[in-house]
Design a protein around this motif. Structure first.
Motif, PDB file in Angstrom:
ATOM      1  N   GLY A 230      10.893  -5.670  -4.303  1.00  8.41           N
ATOM      2  CA  GLY A 230      10.429  -4.406  -4.880  1.00  8.41           C
ATOM      3  C   GLY A 230       9.432  -3.650  -4.029  1.00  8.41           C
ATOM      4  N   GLY A 231       8.712  -4.374  -3.141  1.00  8.89           N
ATOM      5  CA  GLY A 231       7.685  -3.685  -2.363  1.00  8.89           C
ATOM      6  C   GLY A 231       7.211  -4.503  -1.186  1.00  8.89           C
ATOM      7  N   LEU A 232       6.302  -3.909  -0.427  1.00 13.75           N
ATOM      8  CA  LEU A 232       5.677  -4.577   0.712  1.00 13.75           C
ATOM      9  C   LEU A 232       4.188  -4.266   0.702  1.00 13.75           C
ATOM     10  CD1 LEU A 232       8.226  -3.691   3.553  1.00 13.75           C
ATOM     11  CD2 LEU A 232       7.818  -5.987   2.627  1.00 13.75           C
ATOM     12  N   THR A 233       3.387  -5.256   1.099  1.00 15.50           N
ATOM     13  CA  THR A 233       1.951  -5.047   1.259  1.00 15.50           C
ATOM     14  C   THR A 233       1.631  -5.159   2.742  1.00 15.50           C
ATOM     15  OG1 THR A 233       1.558  -6.037  -0.909  1.00 15.50           O
ATOM     16  CG2 THR A 233      -0.341  -5.823   0.548  1.00 15.50           C
ATOM     17  N   PHE A 234       1.138  -4.062   3.318  1.00 20.38           N
ATOM     18  CA  PHE A 234       0.924  -4.025   4.770  1.00 20.38           C
ATOM     19  C   PHE A 234      -0.439  -4.584   5.182  1.00 20.38           C
ATOM     20  CE2 PHE A 234       4.618  -1.292   4.908  1.00 20.38           C
ATOM     21  CZ  PHE A 234       5.163  -1.604   6.154  1.00 20.38           C
ATOM     22  N   PHE A 235      -0.404  -5.368   6.250  1.00 19.19           N
ATOM     23  CA  PHE A 235      -1.604  -5.903   6.893  1.00 19.19           C
ATOM     24  C   PHE A 235      -1.536  -5.580   8.381  1.00 19.19           C
ATOM     25  CE2 PHE A 235      -1.096  -8.326   3.055  1.00 19.19           C
ATOM     26  CZ  PHE A 235      -2.388  -8.504   2.587  1.00 19.19           C
TER      27      PHE A 235
ATOM     28  N   TYR B 262      11.758   0.514   7.016  1.00 22.02           N
ATOM     29  CA  TYR B 262      12.052  -0.355   5.873  1.00 22.02           C
ATOM     30  C   TYR B 262      12.579   0.424   4.671  1.00 22.02           C
ATOM     31  CZ  TYR B 262       9.434  -3.997   8.436  1.00 22.02           C
ATOM     32  OH  TYR B 262       8.996  -4.907   9.366  1.00 22.02           O
ATOM     33  N   GLN B 263      12.022   1.614   4.440  1.00 22.45           N
ATOM     34  CA  GLN B 263      12.493   2.418   3.302  1.00 22.45           C
ATOM     35  C   GLN B 263      13.955   2.842   3.500  1.00 22.45           C
ATOM     36  OE1 GLN B 263      11.135   2.563   0.513  1.00 22.45           O
ATOM     37  NE2 GLN B 263       9.041   3.323   0.457  1.00 22.45           N
ATOM     38  N   LYS B 264      14.315   3.124   4.738  1.00 21.42           N
ATOM     39  CA  LYS B 264      15.664   3.610   5.049  1.00 21.42           C
ATOM     40  C   LYS B 264      16.750   2.625   4.598  1.00 21.42           C
ATOM     41  CE  LYS B 264      18.400   5.368   8.931  1.00 21.42           C
ATOM     42  NZ  LYS B 264      18.449   5.554  10.400  1.00 21.42           N
TER      43      LYS B 264
ATOM     44  N   ILE C  54       5.023   0.702  -1.608  1.00 22.32           N
ATOM     45  CA  ILE C  54       4.243   0.343  -0.415  1.00 22.32           C
ATOM     46  C   ILE C  54       2.760   0.268  -0.792  1.00 22.32           C
ATOM     47  CG2 ILE C  54       3.610   0.991   1.939  1.00 22.32           C
ATOM     48  CD1 ILE C  54       6.580   0.292   1.684  1.00 22.32           C
ATOM     49  N   SER C  55       2.168  -0.894  -0.530  1.00 25.51           N
ATOM     50  CA  SER C  55       0.748  -1.056  -0.861  1.00 25.51           C
ATOM     51  C   SER C  55      -0.036  -1.523   0.355  1.00 25.51           C
ATOM     52  CB  SER C  55       0.574  -2.029  -2.027  1.00 25.51           C
ATOM     53  OG  SER C  55       1.150  -3.277  -1.742  1.00 25.51           O
ATOM     54  N   ILE C  56      -1.345  -1.342   0.265  1.00 22.81           N
ATOM     55  CA  ILE C  56      -2.266  -1.782   1.319  1.00 22.81           C
ATOM     56  C   ILE C  56      -3.578  -2.139   0.654  1.00 22.81           C
ATOM     57  CG2 ILE C  56      -3.320   0.480   1.863  1.00 22.81           C
ATOM     58  CD1 ILE C  56      -2.847  -0.291   4.885  1.00 22.81           C
TER      59      ILE C  56
ATOM     60  N   SER D  84       0.440   8.971   4.228  1.00 22.80           N
ATOM     61  CA  SER D  84       0.959   7.945   5.147  1.00 22.80           C
ATOM     62  C   SER D  84       2.128   7.166   4.542  1.00 22.80           C
ATOM     63  CB  SER D  84      -0.160   6.973   5.513  1.00 22.80           C
ATOM     64  OG  SER D  84      -1.300   7.650   5.975  1.00 22.80           O
ATOM     65  N   GLY D  85       2.571   7.563   3.351  1.00 26.65           N
ATOM     66  CA  GLY D  85       3.702   6.880   2.720  1.00 26.65           C
ATOM     67  C   GLY D  85       3.311   5.654   1.923  1.00 26.65           C
ATOM     68  N   ILE D  86       2.008   5.526   1.616  1.00 27.16           N
ATOM     69  CA  ILE D  86       1.505   4.388   0.831  1.00 27.16           C
ATOM     70  C   ILE D  86       1.353   4.840  -0.621  1.00 27.16           C
ATOM     71  CG2 ILE D  86      -0.502   2.861   0.490  1.00 27.16           C
ATOM     72  CD1 ILE D  86      -0.855   3.113   3.619  1.00 27.16           C
ATOM     73  N   HIS D  87       1.785   3.990  -1.546  1.00 27.78           N
ATOM     74  CA  HIS D  87       1.756   4.345  -2.971  1.00 27.78           C
ATOM     75  C   HIS D  87       0.617   3.684  -3.745  1.00 27.78           C
ATOM     76  CE1 HIS D  87       6.142   4.247  -1.768  1.00 27.78           C
ATOM     77  NE2 HIS D  87       5.943   5.519  -2.052  1.00 27.78           N
ATOM     78  N   LEU D  88       0.118   2.563  -3.227  1.00 34.37           N
ATOM     79  CA  LEU D  88      -0.824   1.752  -4.013  1.00 34.37           C
ATOM     80  C   LEU D  88      -1.915   1.175  -3.112  1.00 34.37           C
ATOM     81  CD1 LEU D  88      -1.651   0.103  -6.566  1.00 34.37           C
ATOM     82  CD2 LEU D  88       0.119  -1.556  -5.942  1.00 34.37           C
TER      83      LEU D  88
END
Length: 496
Positions: free
Chosen positions: A37-42, A75-77, A85-87, A134-138
């Motif tokens: 469902g999503g990714l958390t970026f580091f 990744y979205q593509k 997308i969260s950070i 930047s395309g981040i939602h959360l």
């Protein structure tokens, strides 16, 4: 979607910006085959491991922001259902990404003297806009932890302070600012990580408090947030035996704490997100891949963050959870995605930042939080000493002369009185906040030799390493090392 696809929407594993092509393809495989469902970026595996390996800071790598945008687009593509997308950006994108706007730490904002809630909401709003563009939602922020333990190894500068009511108001203001910008946010780390002495990245903190004590302090910001409509809360990896029948169970996998206390007693109806499931406080207790993910799900978490065993987790949850449980969580996640505009994703161009506006905000904030915390500053006397060449200046932990030293324009030779500026190297407490003991002793000796004014640029919790502050004629706490802060501190000394 079938049951397995619905469960996959709960998963938000870690995606590292600086990584190998092989690892990027592993993420693509999770997106295509598991339909997460999503990714958390580091930032990188190096910086993510910094807590485990006891490094104070992360490495500096070029082009982080451009790489992030490229990866989000990539990744979205390929994702059948757009990814959430969260950070984890408590003080802005800069917490994970170089050359992006950095905002003051929560501890600095907690020291605002005027209109604190208004300013904290504005900071949350600006941070939120940076992320949304930047395309981040959360944003997995803000901390609602009440930092009552000054030796806390993991919260410290991340908390708005040690007063529960103030933390409640300011963390809600930060949350509301991000929401106003059109991104999601969450209060963390339920039931409160502020009075702990163990870093949950490394082991399990135990909070030995009664329920009444927790209700009077730790739970205050969370209840305040719930009462004011907060829609997401992150649960931390800390045990509260008084609430789990004496058992030392991490809150993040405790049904008593998440479903019983948070949802049923405190009335929270929003989404619950787990703290990172790779953290050793929980991960080391579940050698069988996927079992930790099941424990977190059955306890009441809706989003499973930083799962290292996605495929196995989906499989075990699919075997053990009822369709009703899965549907309930799935519907909450879909509603969140719709609300945050996840389904409207369009490829992003690398945006530019309003650096001038950011600097103006930094200065306005600094004028509000830079403070004389003991003694008095007599600007007229200081100006007289400068004219007669009797005011000295020394600064520590800088590699080249600071903007502050240039603003003061003082010599560091013999004098009647001196200004000592300390630029604290790290905001984390490891190794005396990065200050070597030899230099600390030198500062203490210097302060004892003649009347001294201390100007402290950095985490105020590091002040304890400078000995008895009564030795100083006055202490200015500047909280941050930003250039705007240095300018405001210089103006404070000379009342300009």
């Amino acid at each position: 979607m079938n049951n397995t696809q619905k469960i996959a929407q709960c998963f938000s594993p870690a995606a590292f910006i600086h990584d190998t092509e092989e690892n990027y393809q592993e993420i693509e495989k999770l997106i295509l085959e598991e339909e997460i469902g999503g990714l958390t970026f580091f930032h990188s595996r190096h910086s993510a491991a910094a807590n485990f390996e006891k490094r104070a800071e992360s490495l500096d790598t070029e082009g982080t922001y451009e790489k992030l945008i490229g990866l989000i687009n990539r990744y979205q593509k390929i994702s059948k259902t757009p990814l959430l997308i969260s950070i984890d950006g408590e003080y802005g994108l800069a917490m994970r990404i170089e050359k992006t706007p950095q905002y003051p730490f929560a501890i600095s904002l907690g020291a605002l003297k005027k209109d604190a809630e208004k300013w904290v909401e504005e900071v949350g709003y600006r941070m939120g806009l940076d992320m949304k563009n930047s395309g981040i939602h959360l944003n997995l922020s803000p901390c609602s932890d009440v930092n009552t333990n000054p030796d806390n190894p993991v919260i410290g500068y991340r908390s708005f302070g040690d007063n529960a009511e103030n933390v409640a108001k300011l963390s809600l203001a930060a949350y509301q600012g991000m929401k106003k910008a059109g991104i999601g946010a969450c209060l963390k780390h339920f039931p409160g990580h502020g009075d702990t002495a163990v870093d949950s990245h490394l082991g399990l903190p135990i909070l030995n408090k009664t329920k009444a004590q927790l209700e009077a302090e730790e739970l205050v910001p969370f209840q305040f947030g719930i009462d004011h409509g907060v829609e997401m809360i992150m649960v931390g990896h800390l045990a509260v035996p008084a609430l789990t029948g004496g058992k030392e169970v991490p809150a993040s996998i405790s049904r008593e704490l998440i479903t019983g206390l948070l949802k049923e007693e405190m009335g929270f109806t929003g989404l619950v997100i787990s703290d990172a499931l790779n953290m050793k406080a929980v991960a080391k207790h579940f050698p069988e891949p996927g079992m930790l993910e099941w424990e977190a799900f059955q306890a009441g978490n809706d989003i499973l963050c930083f799962s290292d065993h996605v495929k196995e987790g989906i499989e075990i949850i699919s075997n053990k959870a009822s369709e009703e449980e899965v549907d309930l969580v799935f519907e909450k996640i879909m509603a969140l995605k719709k609300k945050l505009g996840v389904f409207d994703f369009q490829p992003i161009e690398v945006p530019s930042f309003d650096w001038e506006g950011h600097s103006k905000l930094q200065k306005e904030l600094a004028e509000n939080y830079v403070s004389v915390i003991s003694g008095d500053i007599d600007s007229q006397t200081l100006k007289g000493l400068i004219q007669s060449g009797k005011l000295g200046y020394f600064e520590y932990f800088t590699s080249s002369p600071s903007l502050f030293s240039q603003k003061l324009g003082l010599q560091s030779d013999s004098s009647e009185k001196q200004i000592i500026a300390v630029f604290v190297p790290s905001h984390k407490p490891l190794n005396q906040f990065g200050m070597d003991i030899g230099t600390l002793e030198k500062i203490k000796e210097s302060a004892s030799s003649k009347p001294s004014i201390l100007v402290h640029f950095g985490n105020p919790l590091a002040l304890k390493h400078l000995g008895d502050l009564k030795v100083f004629e006055a202490v200015i706490c500047a909280y941050q090392g930003f250039e705007e802060v240095q300018e405001v501190a210089a103006n404070l000394i000379f009342k300009t």
